[in-house]
Write a protein that holds these residues in place. Sequence first.
Motif, PDB file in Angstrom:
ATOM      1  N   LEU A  58      11.390  -6.070   1.280  1.00 23.28           N
ATOM      2  CA  LEU A  58      10.281  -6.140   2.227  1.00 23.28           C
ATOM      3  C   LEU A  58       9.065  -5.361   1.721  1.00 23.28           C
ATOM      4  O   LEU A  58       7.935  -5.871   1.750  1.00 23.28           O
ATOM      5  N   LEU A  59       9.285  -4.151   1.245  1.00 20.77           N
ATOM      6  CA  LEU A  59       8.170  -3.340   0.775  1.00 20.77           C
ATOM      7  C   LEU A  59       7.557  -3.896  -0.509  1.00 20.77           C
ATOM      8  O   LEU A  59       6.341  -3.807  -0.720  1.00 20.77           O
ATOM      9  N   ARG A  60       8.368  -4.480  -1.353  1.00 19.51           N
ATOM     10  CA  ARG A  60       7.814  -5.124  -2.552  1.00 19.51           C
ATOM     11  C   ARG A  60       6.913  -6.291  -2.155  1.00 19.51           C
ATOM     12  O   ARG A  60       5.839  -6.486  -2.737  1.00 19.51           O
ATOM     13  N   TYR A  61       7.346  -7.038  -1.162  1.00 20.12           N
ATOM     14  CA  TYR A  61       6.520  -8.148  -0.680  1.00 20.12           C
ATOM     15  C   TYR A  61       5.228  -7.618  -0.053  1.00 20.12           C
ATOM     16  O   TYR A  61       4.127  -8.105  -0.352  1.00 20.12           O
ATOM     17  N   ALA A  62       5.344  -6.610   0.801  1.00 18.37           N
ATOM     18  CA  ALA A  62       4.175  -6.065   1.500  1.00 18.37           C
ATOM     19  C   ALA A  62       3.165  -5.482   0.529  1.00 18.37           C
ATOM     20  O   ALA A  62       1.954  -5.496   0.793  1.00 18.37           O
ATOM     21  N   ASN A  63       3.642  -4.992  -0.609  1.00 16.39           N
ATOM     22  CA  ASN A  63       2.778  -4.329  -1.579  1.00 16.39           C
ATOM     23  C   ASN A  63       2.369  -5.226  -2.738  1.00 16.39           C
ATOM     24  O   ASN A  63       1.849  -4.735  -3.736  1.00 16.39           O
ATOM     25  N   ARG A  64       2.578  -6.533  -2.598  1.00 20.18           N
ATOM     26  CA  ARG A  64       2.289  -7.421  -3.727  1.00 20.18           C
ATOM     27  C   ARG A  64       0.826  -7.334  -4.152  1.00 20.18           C
ATOM     28  O   ARG A  64       0.487  -7.568  -5.306  1.00 20.18           O
ATOM     29  N   GLU A  65      -0.053  -6.953  -3.219  1.00 25.73           N
ATOM     30  CA  GLU A  65      -1.461  -6.769  -3.573  1.00 25.73           C
ATOM     31  C   GLU A  65      -1.979  -5.403  -3.123  1.00 25.73           C
ATOM     32  O   GLU A  65      -3.164  -5.137  -3.213  1.00 25.73           O
ATOM     33  N   GLY A  66      -1.085  -4.580  -2.629  1.00 22.45           N
ATOM     34  CA  GLY A  66      -1.519  -3.319  -2.041  1.00 22.45           C
ATOM     35  C   GLY A  66      -1.313  -2.104  -2.908  1.00 22.45           C
ATOM     36  O   GLY A  66      -1.495  -0.981  -2.451  1.00 22.45           O
ATOM     37  N   GLU A  67      -0.918  -2.297  -4.156  1.00 19.47           N
ATOM     38  CA  GLU A  67      -0.712  -1.195  -5.093  1.00 19.47           C
ATOM     39  C   GLU A  67       0.212  -0.126  -4.527  1.00 19.47           C
ATOM     40  O   GLU A  67      -0.021   1.067  -4.670  1.00 19.47           O
ATOM     41  N   ASN A  68       1.264  -0.552  -3.861  1.00 23.69           N
ATOM     42  CA  ASN A  68       2.298   0.339  -3.326  1.00 23.69           C
ATOM     43  C   ASN A  68       1.748   1.371  -2.335  1.00 23.69           C
ATOM     44  O   ASN A  68       2.262   2.474  -2.218  1.00 23.69           O
ATOM     45  N   SER A  69       0.710   1.006  -1.629  1.00 28.51           N
ATOM     46  CA  SER A  69       0.128   1.903  -0.635  1.00 28.51           C
ATOM     47  C   SER A  69       0.587   1.583   0.774  1.00 28.51           C
ATOM     48  O   SER A  69       0.175   2.234   1.729  1.00 28.51           O
ATOM     49  N   ILE A  70       1.426   0.569   0.913  1.00 23.77           N
ATOM     50  CA  ILE A  70       1.904   0.157   2.230  1.00 23.77           C
ATOM     51  C   ILE A  70       3.336   0.646   2.414  1.00 23.77           C
ATOM     52  O   ILE A  70       4.196   0.424   1.557  1.00 23.77           O
ATOM     53  N   GLY A  71       3.594   1.300   3.531  1.00 26.61           N
ATOM     54  CA  GLY A  71       4.922   1.827   3.809  1.00 26.61           C
ATOM     55  C   GLY A  71       5.468   1.316   5.128  1.00 26.61           C
ATOM     56  O   GLY A  71       4.898   0.421   5.763  1.00 26.61           O
ATOM     57  N   ILE A  72       6.588   1.906   5.532  1.00 23.38           N
ATOM     58  CA  ILE A  72       7.244   1.512   6.775  1.00 23.38           C
ATOM     59  C   ILE A  72       7.726   2.764   7.485  1.00 23.38           C
ATOM     60  O   ILE A  72       8.083   3.762   6.829  1.00 23.38           O
ATOM     61  N   THR A  73       7.738   2.754   8.799  1.00 21.54           N
ATOM     62  CA  THR A  73       8.190   3.896   9.579  1.00 21.54           C
ATOM     63  C   THR A  73       9.612   3.653  10.075  1.00 21.54           C
ATOM     64  O   THR A  73      10.111   2.522  10.072  1.00 21.54           O
ATOM     65  N   LYS A  74      10.260   4.719  10.523  1.00 24.79           N
ATOM     66  CA  LYS A  74      11.610   4.583  11.062  1.00 24.79           C
ATOM     67  C   LYS A  74      11.659   3.674  12.292  1.00 24.79           C
ATOM     68  O   LYS A  74      12.549   2.821  12.391  1.00 24.79           O
TER      69      LYS A  74
END
Length: 487
Positions: A147-163
Amino acid sequence: MAEYQIPKEYYFRLHHVRPRFKGDIENVLIYVAEEIARVGEKATDDFVADVNAALFRYPGNAHRELKTINNWRTEISALFGFIQHTEITDKPGRRAIELANNQDLVECFKVFLYNFQYPGAHIKPRAVLEQIEQGIKFKPAQYVLQLLRYANREGENSIGITKPEACHCIFNDLRVTRDHEGVESTWKRISDNRKNKMTYDQTGDVVRYAGDILDYMEIANLLKTYDSRTYYLNTLEEESIIKFCESNEWFDGYDNMIQSRHGSLETVKACSDGWFAYVNRDMKSTDFSTDILAYIANDAEELKQLKENARNAKDAGLADFIERDDVIEKRIATYYDMLTTKDIGDIGESLVHGHECMRIKLGGREDLIHLIKRIPTQFAVGYDISSVELDERKRYIEVKTTISSKPLHFNRIHLTKNEWNTASSTHDRYFVYRLLLSKSERKLFLLQDPVGLYKQDKIDMIPADGADITFDPKQVGQFEELLTWKN
């Protein structure tokens, strides 16, 4: 603001064993792994008694009730697979032995998460049956990373997820855990909730199971967090993340029941031994040993500097090593092949070698640096590094390295029979360097003349295929700053 609710037809709450010692989990696991490995295979009653005795010895446990100690043992066994059962015996699981030998807690948690799935025998059979009847088939760490790899496909790994997001949009939603909804749809739901400023029930009891997995993923260095609220991909662990995302590994013992959404407690119980055999299978083909330099680096620039420093430390000890060998080119290649940053013992020795060179240099005796040598393992001399004092007396150093997410407290070291014998013959010239590497600290503890300290009753020693020595770090030994070798 409205609170997000999973549609009732898709709501099912996942759970797993929650260790009572979760706040101290790394210290407890490495201690218990060593103790279980030491006990070895025994008749079940004897094994349980020995492991319980070890748990009572853990700091703070001396006056706990037997029921609590039994819970510790069963929780460790269930969740991490540290114990395997036969019809008449119990024995250490492969995962416990690996942790005891490798001292790599980060690797331990990677392997645990790589294998962890719902359903699995880490919970009671009735709870497993409930998951089976819901048709659940889910690997949480894999899905979160995908999920995070998908979310960051253009976000340079700046997108995260909370509990709370992980809990309500992933773990407790059957569209994900049963219907295998793609990460694109799940991420759209999370994004829409963010745009619409939806809130989530953040009650501790509600989010704690999803939260546990995210916390364990941080310990495994797969995720990073700056405020314990949002979890991001750790870009320095790309190799491991890809292994997780592309894995087809799955314990299939429950699959027929999952497919029919029906089973029995007897059938579920019959899968238990298979589950623990699965989590303790040989995984040499899936290498999760920690790249220590990448682990202790805060960013790519620091990683570059650390690798350069390590190379300098290796080069400083290479010349003398080459001189002792006739086939120079072949020996150089072999030597560098040995120096991988995924070998904890090796990189620990490299860091200590660099420390010793710098200690002598700062002491004004750079002319002695050539006397500081790493000793190849096959020589079996009972120490790893031959060093010197500023007055040219010898210093024999045995290096013990442990890697963890958080700084560990410790009060014991294991020396092999050969190491203890060498310590006995070299007296105050023998040092044990305990190197503790974590994300926030690089601590070096020095214990001089362990045999002499034992004879003076300043440390305790139990013979155990060598010597298990325990001590109070405030009373014996000392901490030193880990120096970095620079030309």
